[in-house]
Design a protein around this motif. Structure first.
Motif, PDB file in Angstrom:
ATOM      1  N   ALA A  26      44.573  43.670  43.175  1.00  0.00           N
ATOM      2  CA  ALA A  26      45.227  44.979  43.087  1.00  0.00           C
ATOM      3  C   ALA A  26      46.627  44.750  42.533  1.00  0.00           C
ATOM      4  O   ALA A  26      47.289  43.773  42.888  1.00  0.00           O
ATOM      5  N   GLY A  28      50.191  46.965  40.532  1.00  0.00           N
ATOM      6  CA  GLY A  28      50.819  48.227  40.145  1.00  0.00           C
ATOM      7  C   GLY A  28      52.048  47.942  39.323  1.00  0.00           C
ATOM      8  O   GLY A  28      52.509  46.805  39.236  1.00  0.00           O
ATOM      9  N   GLN A  34      48.360  51.672  38.243  1.00  0.00           N
ATOM     10  CA  GLN A  34      47.574  51.045  39.301  1.00  0.00           C
ATOM     11  C   GLN A  34      46.411  50.319  38.638  1.00  0.00           C
ATOM     12  O   GLN A  34      45.847  50.810  37.661  1.00  0.00           O
ATOM     13  N   TYR A  36      42.928  47.907  39.903  1.00  0.00           N
ATOM     14  CA  TYR A  36      42.144  47.330  40.985  1.00  0.00           C
ATOM     15  C   TYR A  36      40.878  46.715  40.401  1.00  0.00           C
ATOM     16  O   TYR A  36      40.279  47.275  39.482  1.00  0.00           O
TER      17      TYR A  36
END
Length: 181
Positions: A26, A28, A34, A36
């Motif tokens: 993950a 950001g 973002q 993932y």
């Protein structure tokens, strides 16, 4: 990968042959970005299964476009009572969202691959983006690929394969400013 050199991009894909386990990432960043991903791979006897899921989302830089070609026309025609129609100055629609899901199964020379990729992006910097109010570009890709490899003798293999690919691109462009539909 280890053999990439001089501007060559070497993409190493994970399968149950070269990856065993689960990998979760993950991240950001700026512009509400973002990212993932989930990758799995495992082999039980002759059966190998690998999967991956990737989701990315960003608002993009949303650069300010101070004026466009329509702004220049508006400055001339306003003297004749024609209302301006340019939406500039305005931030560009640079958001992007994508989802990618892949799966592979192998069993005794048989391989099945699948992939679904969905992507939606805001318009682009240009005439359509500035004048329009809700421009989006959408792309969906679907792939199914199956192959069977049969060893006929020490020096000869027979490979039979099937592949299906579908690519849909949709442009939802609204080139007219509000009130001109």
């Amino acid at each position: 990968g280890t053999n990439a050199f001089v501007g060559v991009i070497n993409i190493v894909t994970y399968t149950s042959e070269n990856f065993d386990g689960i990998d979760v990432t993950a991240s950001g960043g700026s512009f509400a970005t973002q990212d993932y991903s989930l990758t799995t791979g495992h082999t039980i006897g002759d059966l190998g299964i690998s999967t991956s899921f990737h989701f990315a989302d960003t608002d993009g830089a949303r650069q300010l476009i101070p004026l466009d070609a329509q702004t220049l026309v508006d400055r001339v025609v306003v003297a004749f009572g024609v209302r301006p129609i340019s939406l500039a100055p305005r931030a560009a629609q640079t958001e992007r969202r994508s989802t990618d899901v892949t799966a592979q199964a192998t069993y005794r020379g048989f391989t099945l691959n699948t992939r679904v990729h969905d992507e939606e992006a805001g318009g682009f910097i240009g005439r359509i983006d500035i004048l329009g109010t809700s421009n989006t570009l959408e792309n969906r890709q679907i792939l199914v690929d199956a192959a069977q490899r049969i060893r006929l003798n020490q020096r000869t293999n027979l490979a039979v394969s099937f592949s299906f690919t579908q690519n849909e691109i949709e442009e939802n462009l609204s080139p007219l400013p509000p009130g001109f539909a």
